[in-house]
Write an enzyme that holds these catalytic residues in place. Structure first.
Site, PDB file in Angstrom:
ATOM      1  N   PRO A 414      -2.195   1.073 106.975  1.00 46.21           N
ATOM      2  CG  PRO A 414       0.059   0.528 107.021  1.00 46.21           C
ATOM      3  CD  PRO A 414      -1.200   0.295 106.248  1.00 46.21           C
ATOM      4  CD  GLN A 491       3.401  -0.207 108.467  1.00 47.39           C
ATOM      5  OE1 GLN A 491       3.144   0.812 109.095  1.00 47.39           O
ATOM      6  NE2 GLN A 491       3.530  -0.228 107.154  1.00 47.39           N
ATOM      7  CE1 TYR A 572       9.160   7.267 109.666  1.00 47.08           C
ATOM      8  CE2 TYR A 572       7.869   5.992 108.094  1.00 47.08           C
ATOM      9  CZ  TYR A 572       8.029   7.119 108.888  1.00 47.08           C
ATOM     10  OH  TYR A 572       7.086   8.106 108.886  1.00 47.08           O
TER      11      TYR A 572
HETATM   12  C1  LIG Z   1      -2.353  10.123 108.628  1.00 44.30           C
HETATM   13  C2  LIG Z   1      -1.526   9.137 107.886  1.00 44.30           C
HETATM   14  C3  LIG Z   1      -0.684   8.274 108.575  1.00 44.30           C
HETATM   15  C4  LIG Z   1       0.076   7.314 107.910  1.00 44.30           C
HETATM   16  N1  LIG Z   1       0.809   6.418 108.611  1.00 44.30           N
HETATM   17  C5  LIG Z   1       1.384   5.361 107.984  1.00 44.30           C
HETATM   18  C6  LIG Z   1       1.942   4.282 108.680  1.00 44.30           C
HETATM   19  O1  LIG Z   1       1.885   4.224 109.900  1.00 44.30           O
HETATM   20  N2  LIG Z   1       2.512   3.278 107.992  1.00 44.30           N
HETATM   21  C7  LIG Z   1       2.525   3.280 106.627  1.00 44.30           C
HETATM   22  O2  LIG Z   1       3.059   2.343 106.039  1.00 44.30           O
HETATM   23  N3  LIG Z   1       1.997   4.273 105.917  1.00 44.30           N
HETATM   24  C8  LIG Z   1       1.406   5.305 106.572  1.00 44.30           C
HETATM   25  N4  LIG Z   1       0.780   6.283 105.842  1.00 44.30           N
HETATM   26  C9  LIG Z   1       0.761   6.179 104.376  1.00 44.30           C
HETATM   27  C10 LIG Z   1      -0.484   5.447 103.933  1.00 44.30           C
HETATM   28  O3  LIG Z   1      -0.569   4.154 104.502  1.00 44.30           O
HETATM   29  C11 LIG Z   1      -0.575   5.333 102.406  1.00 44.30           C
HETATM   30  O4  LIG Z   1       0.550   4.588 101.947  1.00 44.30           O
HETATM   31  C12 LIG Z   1      -0.622   6.692 101.735  1.00 44.30           C
HETATM   32  O5  LIG Z   1      -1.439   7.598 102.478  1.00 44.30           O
HETATM   33  C13 LIG Z   1      -1.183   6.621 100.318  1.00 44.30           C
HETATM   34  O6  LIG Z   1      -2.492   6.100 100.298  1.00 44.30           O
HETATM   35  P1  LIG Z   1      -3.820   7.016 100.055  1.00 44.30           P
HETATM   36  O7  LIG Z   1      -3.626   7.754  98.779  1.00 44.30           O
HETATM   37  O8  LIG Z   1      -4.953   6.020  99.994  1.00 44.30           O
HETATM   38  O9  LIG Z   1      -3.950   7.944 101.231  1.00 44.30           O
HETATM   39  C14 LIG Z   1       0.029   7.265 106.504  1.00 44.30           C
HETATM   40  C15 LIG Z   1      -0.798   8.141 105.806  1.00 44.30           C
HETATM   41  C16 LIG Z   1      -1.587   9.053 106.464  1.00 44.30           C
HETATM   42  C17 LIG Z   1      -2.500   9.949 105.677  1.00 44.30           C
END
Ligand SMILES: Cc1cc2nc3c(=O)[nH]c(=O)nc-3n(C[C@H](O)[C@H](O)[C@H](O)COP(=O)(O)O)c2cc1C
Ligand SMILES: Cc1cc2nc3c(=O)[nH]c(=O)nc-3n(C[C@H](O)[C@H](O)[C@H](O)COP(=O)(O)OP(=O)(O)OC[C@H]3O[C@@H](n4cnc5c(N)ncnc54)[C@H](O)[C@@H]3O)c2cc1C
Length: 751
Positions: A414, A491, A572
Site C-alpha cells: 500500500p 488497507q 498511526y
Molecule cells: C510513497 C509511499 C507511500 C506509502 N504509503 C503507505 C501506506 O499507505 N500504507 C503503508 O502501510 N505503508 C506505506 N508506505 C510504506 C511501504 O508500504 C513500505 O512498507 C515501505 O516503503 C518499505 O518497502 P520498500 O522498501 O519496498 O519501498 C509507503 C511508502 C511509500 C514510498
C-alpha cells in the site's frame, strides 16, 4: 625499519615475512608466548579468494600451504535423521599447526627473528621500534594498553562453544543438529587433513548448564560429546587440546592504530567461526598492511591507508558474521519447526551472501529438490495443482488465505498517492493500481484509506467514509478483476496524531499551514515538538472510531475488495496504542503490553465480525520502533500471536515511523529478520516488506521460510511490471491480457 610483532599467529607471522621479503634490511622480531609447536585448536578454513591474494603476496608459502589443503565442495546438514547436501561451495581446510609451521619456517628463512616462550606484558621495552604490531589475538594486551585510543567494543555472545578435534574425516563441511534431553546442540565440523576434522560444539548457556557442562573438565566434556554424537562419529574419537568451554567475543575497535602501533587480525576484529573467516581476515590484514607500508614511506600515513582500505571489507564480513552467529544462537527457533529442505535453505542463506540463485549455480540438483518440495507444500496449502515440470521457482507458486487464492507470492505494498478529493479516489488511483495488477503481482494493496475525514493523514488521502467512496473504489476493484487475475485488498487506517499534515512532496509529517483539523491519539503527545497536540481518546472516541472502522469495512465489502488490511504500523492511530513511546495512558488501555494491545484488538474483532468470513484479513505492524524505550520485540511477537487468535490470517511485518528520532538500520531486506522471527514464533503466515528489489531475494526469502509473501513498495513505483519482468528473467510464462497477446514472441533488449 625496526618492527616488532607482539604475537606469532597467522597475522603476525604473515606480515613479518612479507615485510622482510620486500626489504631484507628491515629488522623484524616476532615475540610469541607459546612454544613453536604449541597451538590451540585444530584446523582452519580458507576460501578460494583468500588464496589468490596470498599467491600474489608470497608464492612460496602459498604453494606450500595449498599443497596441504584438504578440499571439499559440499555442505552436509544433518537434521532430524536426514542429511541434506548442497554442493559447489569450494573451501579448503588445513591444520593450524601446519600453517604456523610453514609461516614460521618462511619467516626464519627470510631472516625474521622469532622469539618463542616470551610473554609480553609491558610494551615499554619496544619503545625504540618504528612499528609495533598488535598481532596478539582476541585477548590482545596491545589493545588493552592503548584502549583509550583503540576504543575497543567487545560483544560477548551468549552461546557456549568448545573447539575439539576428531579422527572422523568428514567428507564435507558438516553441520550437525542434535536434540538431547538437555536441549539442542549444533556442531560445525570440517576436515583439515586426510584423517582429521575440527569439531566445534555449540549450544545455549541454558542447555550447557542443564547438561552439567559448566562443571565438566576437558575429559568429561569429551566423554559427554562422544556419547551424544556416537552415531555421527561412526566409532571415531574426539580429541582435546586446551578444549575449554568459551563464549565468543565479537571484537570491534573504534580505531586500529595509535601512533606507530597498529592492530591486525583478531586483536582488531573477530568474525564468528560459523563463517570460517578469522584466519582469512588475519592474512588479508597482513597483506594490506605490508602493501600500505610499501606504498607510503611514513608509518602513520601507511597505517591510516591500511585502516581505510581494510575497514569496509572487515565490517562487511562482520555484518555477515553477526547474522550468521545470531542464526546459530537462535537455531531453536527453526529446529523442528521447519521441514528439512527449508531448514537447510534457512541455514545456507542466513547471512544473505548466498541466495537461491547462487545455490542453483553451485548445485542445480539441490535447488531443484528445494523447489519441488516448496511447490508440493504450496499445492497442499492452496489446493491448486501446479501443472509444470520442473516446478516453478518459489515466487510463482500459489498461496491461499481463506477462499482467496493468489497466483504468485508478489504483493504491491500500500502506498499513499495523496491524490484524492475529499477521500474519493480518481483516475490516478485507477491507473496506479490497475497497471500494477496488469503488471503481474498477485495481490495489490490499495493505499492507507481512512475511516473518517478527520482520520486522514493529508487532505489528499483516500477515504472510506461516504457513499461516493464506495462507487469510486468499486470501479477500481472491478477493473483489477476484469483486467488481471490479481486480487485487491484495501488497507484501512486512521492517522491519529500523524494526521492533518502536508502531502508527501510538500513535507512528510509536517503540519498543514492552514485548514488543520483536530487530532486524536492514544495519548496527548505531539509527533514533532511543533506538531499539533492530539487529544487523548476517551471511551466515546474509542467507540466512535471503532464504528467508523466497521462502517468502512462494510463499504469495502460493497466495493468488492478481496481482503482487508488494518494499518497498525508506522505510528498511526492503532499503532499509537501499541507502542509505549506513544501510549502513556493510565487506564486499562495503557501500561502493560496486554493493555496496549486491547484497543487495536477490539477494532480487529469488530471489523472481523462484519467482514465476510470467506475473505481474509491482515494487519500491518511495526515490529520495532528503532528507538530507546520503544516496543520490545517479544511484545511484538506476543501481539501477533493475539492477532492470530483473533482471526488474523497474515501479518505484514514493517518497522518504525513511530517517533521522528528513530534510528533504523536500513539496507537490503532490512525488515525480513523480523518477519522470519514472527513467522516462526507466532506461527502465522507473514508478508515481508522493505528493501526487496530482486526476484532472487524473493525466491530466497520464500524457500528459507522467512515469509509467505514478498511485498514491494518502491520497487513497484519504479516498475509496475516488476513481476512480469521477473517472470521473463526466470523463463516463467505469465499470461498476458488479451489486449497484449502480441507481446508473446517479442524479445526485450535492455542493452
Ligand atoms: C510513497 C509511499 C507511500 C506509502 N504509503 C503507505 C501506506 O499507505 N500504507 C503503508 O502501510 N505503508 C506505506 N508506505 C510504506 C511501504 O508500504 C513500505 O512498507 C515501505 O516503503 C518499505 O518497502 P520498500 O522498501 O519496498 O519501498 C509507503 C511508502 C511509500 C514510498
Ligand atoms: C572455535 C574457533 C574456531 C575457529 N575456526 C576458524 C576457522 O575454521 N577458520 C579460520 O580462518 N579461523 C578460525 N578461527 C579464528 C582463528 O583462530 C583466528 O581468527 C586467527 O587465528 C587470527 O589470527 P591472529 O594471528 O590474529 O591471532 P591468533 O591466531 O590468536 O594469534 C595470536 C598469537 O599471539 C600470541 N600472544 C597473545 N598474547 C601474547 C602476549 N602477551 N605475548 C606474546 N604472545 C602473545 C598467542 O599465543 C597467539 O599465538 C576460529 C576461532 C575459534 C575460536
Amino acid at each position: 625499519m625496526r618492527i616488532v610483532s607482539i604475537g606469532g599467529g597467522p597475522a603476525g607471522l604473515y606480515f613479518s615475512l612479507l615485510m622482510k621479503k620486500s626489504d631484507p634490511a628491515h629488522d623484524i622480531t616476532v615475540v610469541e608466548r607459546n612454544r613453536p609447536d604449541d597451538t590451540f585448536g585444530f584446523g582452519v578454513v580458507f576460501s578460494d579468494a583468500t588464496l589468490e591474494h596470498a599467491a600474489e603476496a608470497d608464492r612460496k608459502s602459498h604453494d606450500e600451504i595449498t599443497s596441504h589443503f584438504a578440499h571439499w565442495d559440499d555442505i552436509d546438514i544433518h537434521y532430524r535423521g536426514q542429511v541434506l547436501t548442497s554442493a559447489g561451495h569450494g573451501f579448503a581446510g588445513m591444520s593450524r599447526q601446519l600453517l604456523l609451521d610453514i609461516l614460521q619456517r618462511r619467516c626464519a628463512e627470510l631472516g625474521v627473528r622469532l622469539e618463542f616462550q616470551r610473554e609480553v606484558g609491558d610494551l615499554g621495552e619496544y619503545a625504540d621500534a618504528d612499528l609495533i604490531l598488535g598481532a596478539d589475538g582476541v585477548n590482545s594486551v596491545v589493545r588493552s594498553r592503548y584502549a583509550e585510543h583503540f576504543r575497543p567494543e567487545i560483544d560477548w555472545r551468549p552461546n557456549k562453544f568448545v573447539w575439539l578435534g576428531t579422527t572422523c574425516p568428514y567428507p564435507a563441511f558438516t553441520f550437525l543438529f542434535k536434540e538431547s534431553a538437555h536441549g539442542l546442540w549444533r556442531v560445525h565440523a570440517y576436515r583439515y587433513d586426510a584423517s582429521m576434522s575440527t569439531f566445534i560444539l555449540e549450544t545455549t548457556e541454558a542447555t550447557w548448564r542443564r547438561a552439567g557442562l559448566d562443571r565438566a573438565d576437558e575429559d568429561q566434556t569429551l566423554a559427554f560429546c562422544e556419547r551424544l554424537f556416537a552415531e555421527e562419529l561412526g566409532g571415531h574419537r574426539l580429541l582435546k587440546n586446551r578444549s575449554l568451554w568459551r563464549s565468543f567475543p565479537t571484537v570491534r575497535n573504534g580505531s586500529w592504530r595509535h601512533g606507530n602501533v597498529v592492530l591486525v587480525g583478531d586483536a582488531a576484529h573477530t568474525a564468528h567461526f560459523s563463517i570460517g573467516s578469522g584466519t582469512k581476515l588475519a592474512i588479508e590484514d597482513a597483506i594490506a598492511l605490508a602493501r600500505a607500508l610499501q606504498a607510503h614511506g611514513e608509518v602513520e600515513k601507511a597505517l591510516a591507508a591500511y585502516e581505510e582500505d581494510r575497514r569496509p571489507e572487515v565490517e562487511r564480513l562482520q555484518r555477515a558474521a553477526q547474522v550468521s552467529l545470531e542464526w546459530f544462537e537462535q537455531a531453536e527457533r527453526y529446529h523442528g519447526r521447519l521441514e528439512p529442505p527449508q531448514f537447510a535453505m534457512s541455514l545456507l542463506t542466513r547471512s544473505l551472501r548466498v541466495t537461491h540463485q547462487n545455490l542453483r549455480a553451485r548445485d542445480p540438483g539441490f535447488v531443484a529438490t528445494v523447489d519441488r518440495w516448496f511447490a508440493s507444500r504450496a499445492e497442499q496449502q492452496s489446493r491448486v495443482t501446479i501443472r509444470r515440470t520442473p516446478p516453478p521457482p518459489p515466487m510463482f507458486t500459489p498461496f491461499r488465505l481463506r477462499e482467496m487464492v493468489l497466483g504468485n507470492r508478489v504483493v504491491v505494498s500500500p502506498m499513499c498517492q495523496y491524490s484524492a478529493q475529499d477521500g474519493t479516489p480518481g483516475d490516478w488511483h485507477l491507473v496506479n493500481l490497475g497497471s500494477r495488477a496488469v503488471g503481474g503481482a498477485a495481490l495489490v494493496v490499495a493505499e492507507m484509506t481512512d475511516v473518517s475525514r478527520e482520520g486522514r493523514i493529508t487532505p489528499g488521502c483516500t477515504g472510506m467514509y461516504k457513499a461516493e467512496h464506495v462507487a469510486a473504489w468499486k470501479g477500481i476493484v472491478e477493473f483489477v478483476h476484469r483486467a488481471s487475475p490479481a486480487r485487491i485488498a484495501l488497507q484501512l487506517g486512521h492517522a491519529g496524531r500523524k494526521g492533518s499534515t502536508r502531502v508527501l512532496w510538500e513535507g512528510m509529517d509536517e503540519p498543514l499551514p492552514e485548514g488543520n483539523w483536530p487530532l486524536i491519539s492514544a495519548s496527548a503527545l505531539p509527533y514533532h515538538p511543533y506538531s499539533q497536540v492530539p487529544r487523548a481518546m476517551d471511551r466515546e472516541d474509542m467507540e466512535r472510531v471503532r464504528d467508523q472502522f466497521v462502517g468502512a469495512a462494510r463499504m469495502a465489502e460493497q466495493a468488492g475488495f478481496d481482503m482487508l488490511e488494518l494499518h497498525m504500523a508506522h505510528g498511526y492511530l492503532l499503532a499509537s496504542f501499541i507502542s509505549p513511546l506513544t501510549n502513556v495512558r493510565t487506564d486499562g488501555y495503557g501500561g502493560s503490553a496486554a493493555n496496549r494491545a486491547r484497543y487495536p484488538l477490539e477494532i480487529f474483532d469488530a471489523v472481523r465480525a462484519v467482514w465476510p468470513s470467506d475473505r481474509p484479513m491482515s494487519a500491518k505492524i511495526s515490529a520495532t520502533d528503532w528507538a530507546r524505550g520503544g516496543l520490545d520485540f517479544d511484545e511484538a511477537v506476543d501481539f501477533v500471536r493475539k492477532l492470530r487468535e483473533h482471526g488474523c490470517d497474515i501479518v505484514a511485518v514493517s518497522t518504525g515511523q513511530t517517533v521522528p528520532d528513530q534510528r533504523p538500520q536500513y539496507g537490503r531486506l532490512y525488515q525480513t529478520p523480523f518477519s522470519d522471527r514472527i513467522r516462526c514464533e507466532a506461527e502465522i503466515p507473514t508478508m515481508t516488506v522493505g528493501g526487496i528489489t530482486s526476484y532472487d531475494d524473493v525466491n530466497s526469502i520464500l524457500a528459507a521460510g522467512r515469509a509467505d509473501l514478498c511485498v514491494l513498495a518502491r520497487g513497484h513505483l519504479y516498475d509496475p511490471y516488476w513481476t512480469r519482468h521477473a517472470a521473463y528473467e526466470q523463463g516463467w510464462d505469465l499470461p498476458w491480457p488479451d489486449q497484449y497477446v502480441s507481446v508473446k514472441g517479442f524479445t526485450p533488449r535492455e542493452d
